[in-house]
Scaffold this active site. Sequence first.
Site, mmCIF file in Angstrom:
data_model
loop_
_atom_site.group_PDB
_atom_site.id
_atom_site.type_symbol
_atom_site.label_atom_id
_atom_site.label_comp_id
_atom_site.label_asym_id
_atom_site.label_seq_id
_atom_site.Cartn_x
_atom_site.Cartn_y
_atom_site.Cartn_z
ATOM 1 C CE LYS A 14 46.305 39.984 39.828
ATOM 2 N NZ LYS A 14 46.334 38.743 40.408
ATOM 3 N NE ARG A 89 48.281 36.040 34.894
ATOM 4 C CZ ARG A 89 47.237 36.525 35.178
ATOM 5 N NH1 ARG A 89 46.693 37.850 34.524
ATOM 6 N NH2 ARG A 89 46.431 35.788 35.793
ATOM 7 N NE ARG A 123 38.123 34.345 41.933
ATOM 8 C CZ ARG A 123 39.311 35.005 41.602
ATOM 9 N NH1 ARG A 123 39.948 36.022 42.264
ATOM 10 N NH2 ARG A 123 39.762 34.319 40.504
ATOM 11 N NE ARG A 155 38.209 33.836 36.920
ATOM 12 C CZ ARG A 155 39.490 34.395 37.157
ATOM 13 N NH1 ARG A 155 39.642 35.762 37.527
ATOM 14 N NH2 ARG A 155 40.542 34.040 36.662
ATOM 15 N NE ARG A 166 43.608 30.815 37.716
ATOM 16 C CZ ARG A 166 42.682 31.325 38.415
ATOM 17 N NH1 ARG A 166 41.574 30.464 38.963
ATOM 18 N NH2 ARG A 166 42.315 32.514 38.701
#
Length: 208
Positions: A14, A89, A123, A155, A166
Amino acid sequence: MSSIVLFGPPGAGKGTQAERIMQHTGMPQVSTGDMLRAALKAGTSVGLEAKKYMDAGQLVPDEVIIALIEDRIEQPDAANGVMFDGFPRTIPQAEALAKITEVSHVISIEVPDEEIVDRITGRFSCANCGMVFHDKFNPLPVDGCPGGEFEEKRRADDNEHTVRSRLNTYHEQTSPLAQWYGERGILHSIDGNRAIDLVTVDIIDALN
Ligand code: AMP
Protein backbone atom coordinates in the site's frame (compact mmCIF):
# COMPACT_ATOMS: atom_id res chain seq x y z
CA MET A 1 -13.89 16.37 -3.28
CA SER A 2 -13.51 12.63 -3.13
CA SER A 3 -10.89 10.38 -1.67
CA ILE A 4 -9.31 7.00 -2.40
CA VAL A 5 -8.76 4.14 0.05
CA LEU A 6 -5.84 1.74 -0.39
CA PHE A 7 -6.90 -1.44 1.29
CA GLY A 8 -5.12 -4.72 1.98
CA PRO A 9 -3.08 -6.72 4.47
CA PRO A 10 0.13 -5.40 6.00
CA GLY A 11 2.92 -5.76 3.45
CA ALA A 12 0.59 -5.75 0.43
CA GLY A 13 2.46 -2.75 -0.97
CA LYS A 14 0.00 0.00 0.00
CA GLY A 15 2.73 2.47 0.98
CA THR A 16 4.82 1.78 -2.13
CA GLN A 17 1.81 2.14 -4.42
CA ALA A 18 0.56 5.23 -2.56
CA GLU A 19 3.81 7.00 -3.33
CA ARG A 20 3.47 6.20 -7.04
CA ILE A 21 -0.20 7.14 -7.25
CA MET A 22 0.57 10.37 -5.43
CA GLN A 23 2.91 11.27 -8.30
CA HIS A 24 0.15 10.39 -10.78
CA THR A 25 -2.84 12.08 -9.12
CA GLY A 26 -1.19 14.70 -6.88
CA MET A 27 -3.38 13.49 -4.00
CA PRO A 28 -1.61 13.50 -0.63
CA GLN A 29 -1.11 10.14 1.10
CA VAL A 30 -2.63 9.82 4.56
CA SER A 31 -1.19 6.83 6.42
CA THR A 32 -2.50 6.35 9.96
CA GLY A 33 0.48 4.04 10.65
CA ASP A 34 2.90 6.84 9.66
CA MET A 35 0.93 9.34 11.75
CA LEU A 36 1.10 7.06 14.80
CA ARG A 37 4.84 6.44 14.33
CA ALA A 38 5.38 10.22 14.07
CA ALA A 39 3.32 10.76 17.23
CA LEU A 40 5.39 8.13 19.04
CA LYS A 41 8.65 9.69 17.89
CA ALA A 42 7.42 13.08 19.11
CA GLY A 43 6.51 11.49 22.45
CA THR A 44 2.86 12.64 22.43
CA SER A 45 0.26 10.93 24.62
CA VAL A 46 -1.44 9.52 21.50
CA GLY A 47 1.87 8.02 20.35
CA LEU A 48 2.63 6.50 23.72
CA GLU A 49 -0.84 5.00 24.00
CA ALA A 50 -0.67 3.63 20.45
CA LYS A 51 2.71 1.95 21.03
CA LYS A 52 1.35 -0.88 23.15
CA TYR A 53 -1.14 -1.87 20.45
CA MET A 54 1.38 -1.49 17.62
CA ASP A 55 3.99 -3.62 19.39
CA ALA A 56 1.39 -6.35 19.89
CA GLY A 57 0.15 -6.23 16.29
CA GLN A 58 -3.28 -5.08 17.45
CA LEU A 59 -5.46 -2.19 16.32
CA VAL A 60 -5.30 1.16 18.06
CA PRO A 61 -8.81 2.01 19.39
CA ASP A 62 -11.20 3.49 16.82
CA GLU A 63 -11.76 6.76 18.78
CA VAL A 64 -8.03 7.56 18.68
CA ILE A 65 -7.75 6.87 14.95
CA ILE A 66 -10.96 8.70 14.03
CA ALA A 67 -9.83 11.80 15.96
CA LEU A 68 -6.50 11.77 14.08
CA ILE A 69 -8.28 11.55 10.73
CA GLU A 70 -10.80 14.26 11.61
CA ASP A 71 -7.88 16.63 12.27
CA ARG A 72 -5.90 15.56 9.22
CA ILE A 73 -8.80 16.01 6.80
CA GLU A 74 -9.12 19.66 7.90
CA GLN A 75 -5.64 20.49 6.58
CA PRO A 76 -5.59 22.64 3.43
CA ASP A 77 -3.79 20.00 1.33
CA ALA A 78 -6.71 17.61 1.89
CA ALA A 79 -9.27 19.93 0.31
CA ASN A 80 -9.38 17.99 -2.97
CA GLY A 81 -9.37 14.54 -1.43
CA VAL A 82 -6.64 12.28 -0.11
CA MET A 83 -5.37 8.76 -0.53
CA PHE A 84 -5.87 6.78 2.67
CA ASP A 85 -3.29 4.07 3.35
CA GLY A 86 -4.01 1.70 6.24
CA PHE A 87 -7.28 3.45 7.10
CA PRO A 88 -10.09 2.49 7.61
CA ARG A 89 -9.34 -0.82 9.30
CA THR A 90 -12.71 -1.48 10.98
CA ILE A 91 -16.34 -0.98 10.00
CA PRO A 92 -16.82 1.79 12.64
CA GLN A 93 -13.82 3.61 11.10
CA ALA A 94 -15.38 3.27 7.62
CA GLU A 95 -18.71 4.58 8.94
CA ALA A 96 -16.95 7.56 10.54
CA LEU A 97 -15.06 8.22 7.30
CA ALA A 98 -18.28 8.16 5.28
CA LYS A 99 -19.55 11.03 7.44
CA ILE A 100 -16.53 13.26 6.83
CA THR A 101 -15.56 12.68 3.19
CA GLU A 102 -16.75 10.94 0.05
CA VAL A 103 -14.76 7.87 -1.02
CA SER A 104 -14.84 7.23 -4.77
CA HIS A 105 -12.58 4.16 -5.05
CA VAL A 106 -11.39 1.46 -2.69
CA ILE A 107 -8.38 -0.32 -4.14
CA SER A 108 -7.96 -3.72 -2.53
CA ILE A 109 -4.42 -5.04 -3.04
CA GLU A 110 -4.52 -8.80 -2.55
CA VAL A 111 -1.49 -10.84 -1.47
CA PRO A 112 -1.52 -14.34 0.08
CA ASP A 113 -0.47 -14.68 3.73
CA GLU A 114 2.57 -16.86 3.06
CA GLU A 115 4.00 -14.14 0.82
CA ILE A 116 3.41 -11.39 3.41
CA VAL A 117 5.75 -12.75 6.07
CA ASP A 118 8.65 -12.91 3.59
CA ARG A 119 7.91 -9.44 2.34
CA ILE A 120 7.64 -7.73 5.72
CA THR A 121 10.52 -9.35 7.51
CA GLY A 122 12.97 -8.20 4.80
CA ARG A 123 11.79 -4.66 4.29
CA PHE A 124 13.59 -1.44 5.18
CA SER A 125 13.47 2.14 4.07
CA CYS A 126 15.67 5.19 3.78
CA ALA A 127 15.09 7.48 6.75
CA ASN A 128 16.05 10.50 4.63
CA CYS A 129 13.94 10.06 1.47
CA GLY A 130 11.35 7.47 2.53
CA MET A 131 12.06 5.03 -0.34
CA VAL A 132 11.21 1.43 0.55
CA PHE A 133 13.54 -1.50 -0.18
CA HIS A 134 13.69 -5.23 0.53
CA ASP A 135 16.67 -7.46 1.37
CA LYS A 136 15.69 -10.00 -1.33
CA PHE A 137 13.09 -8.50 -3.66
CA ASN A 138 14.19 -4.88 -4.00
CA PRO A 139 17.73 -4.41 -2.64
CA LEU A 140 19.44 -1.07 -2.25
CA PRO A 141 21.11 -0.26 -5.62
CA VAL A 142 24.90 -0.78 -5.64
CA ASP A 143 25.43 2.92 -6.29
CA GLY A 144 23.32 3.85 -3.27
CA CYS A 145 19.89 5.27 -2.60
CA PRO A 146 18.34 7.05 -5.63
CA GLY A 147 16.95 9.65 -3.21
CA GLY A 148 20.36 10.80 -1.93
CA GLU A 149 22.25 9.94 1.23
CA PHE A 150 21.04 6.58 2.60
CA GLU A 151 20.12 5.97 6.21
CA GLU A 152 18.59 2.57 6.98
CA LYS A 153 15.34 2.40 8.92
CA ARG A 154 13.45 -0.76 9.93
CA ARG A 155 10.07 -0.74 11.64
CA ALA A 156 9.94 -2.19 15.17
CA ASP A 157 6.81 -4.19 14.26
CA ASP A 158 8.31 -5.76 11.11
CA ASN A 159 9.38 -8.95 12.89
CA GLU A 160 7.88 -12.38 12.24
CA HIS A 161 6.03 -12.68 15.56
CA THR A 162 4.30 -9.29 15.24
CA VAL A 163 3.60 -9.84 11.54
CA ARG A 164 1.62 -12.98 12.36
CA SER A 165 -0.46 -11.04 14.92
CA ARG A 166 -1.00 -8.23 12.42
CA LEU A 167 -2.23 -10.78 9.84
CA ASN A 168 -4.66 -12.32 12.35
CA THR A 169 -5.93 -8.87 13.25
CA TYR A 170 -6.35 -8.11 9.55
CA HIS A 171 -8.40 -11.24 8.86
CA GLU A 172 -10.59 -10.82 11.92
CA GLN A 173 -11.25 -7.09 11.97
CA THR A 174 -10.25 -5.48 8.67
CA SER A 175 -11.01 -7.92 5.85
CA PRO A 176 -14.83 -7.71 6.45
CA LEU A 177 -14.53 -4.17 5.08
CA ALA A 178 -13.98 -5.59 1.57
CA GLN A 179 -17.55 -6.86 1.55
CA TRP A 180 -18.78 -3.62 3.13
CA TYR A 181 -17.24 -1.55 0.33
CA GLY A 182 -18.19 -4.19 -2.29
CA GLU A 183 -21.84 -3.71 -1.36
CA ARG A 184 -21.37 0.02 -2.00
CA GLY A 185 -20.05 -0.69 -5.51
CA ILE A 186 -16.65 1.01 -5.12
CA LEU A 187 -14.31 -1.92 -4.44
CA HIS A 188 -11.62 -2.71 -7.05
CA SER A 189 -9.63 -5.90 -6.40
CA ILE A 190 -6.07 -5.95 -7.68
CA ASP A 191 -3.66 -8.91 -7.66
CA GLY A 192 -0.80 -7.55 -5.56
CA ASN A 193 1.35 -10.65 -5.91
CA ARG A 194 3.12 -9.35 -9.04
CA ALA A 195 5.84 -6.91 -10.03
CA ILE A 196 5.37 -3.45 -8.48
CA ASP A 197 4.98 -1.73 -11.90
CA LEU A 198 2.22 -4.11 -13.04
CA VAL A 199 0.26 -3.45 -9.85
CA THR A 200 0.63 0.32 -10.36
CA VAL A 201 -0.71 0.09 -13.93
CA ASP A 202 -3.81 -1.82 -12.76
CA ILE A 203 -4.45 0.67 -9.95
CA ILE A 204 -4.22 3.63 -12.31
CA ASP A 205 -6.59 1.83 -14.72
CA ALA A 206 -9.07 1.27 -11.89
CA LEU A 207 -8.88 4.95 -10.90
CA ASN A 208 -9.58 6.06 -14.48
P1 AMP B 1 0.65 0.28 9.31
O1 AMP B 1 1.81 1.20 9.18
O2 AMP B 1 -0.52 0.71 8.50
O3 AMP B 1 1.02 -1.17 9.08
O4 AMP B 1 0.18 0.37 10.84
C1 AMP B 1 1.05 -0.02 11.90
C2 AMP B 1 0.23 -0.24 13.17
O5 AMP B 1 -0.41 1.00 13.54
C3 AMP B 1 -0.90 -1.26 13.07
O6 AMP B 1 -0.44 -2.59 13.28
C4 AMP B 1 -1.85 -0.77 14.16
O7 AMP B 1 -1.37 -1.14 15.45
C5 AMP B 1 -1.72 0.74 14.04
N1 AMP B 1 -2.70 1.32 13.08
C6 AMP B 1 -2.42 1.95 11.91
N2 AMP B 1 -3.54 2.35 11.28
C7 AMP B 1 -4.57 1.95 12.07
C8 AMP B 1 -5.99 2.03 11.97
N3 AMP B 1 -6.58 2.61 10.91
N4 AMP B 1 -6.73 1.51 12.98
C9 AMP B 1 -6.15 0.94 14.06
N5 AMP B 1 -4.84 0.79 14.21
C10 AMP B 1 -4.03 1.30 13.23
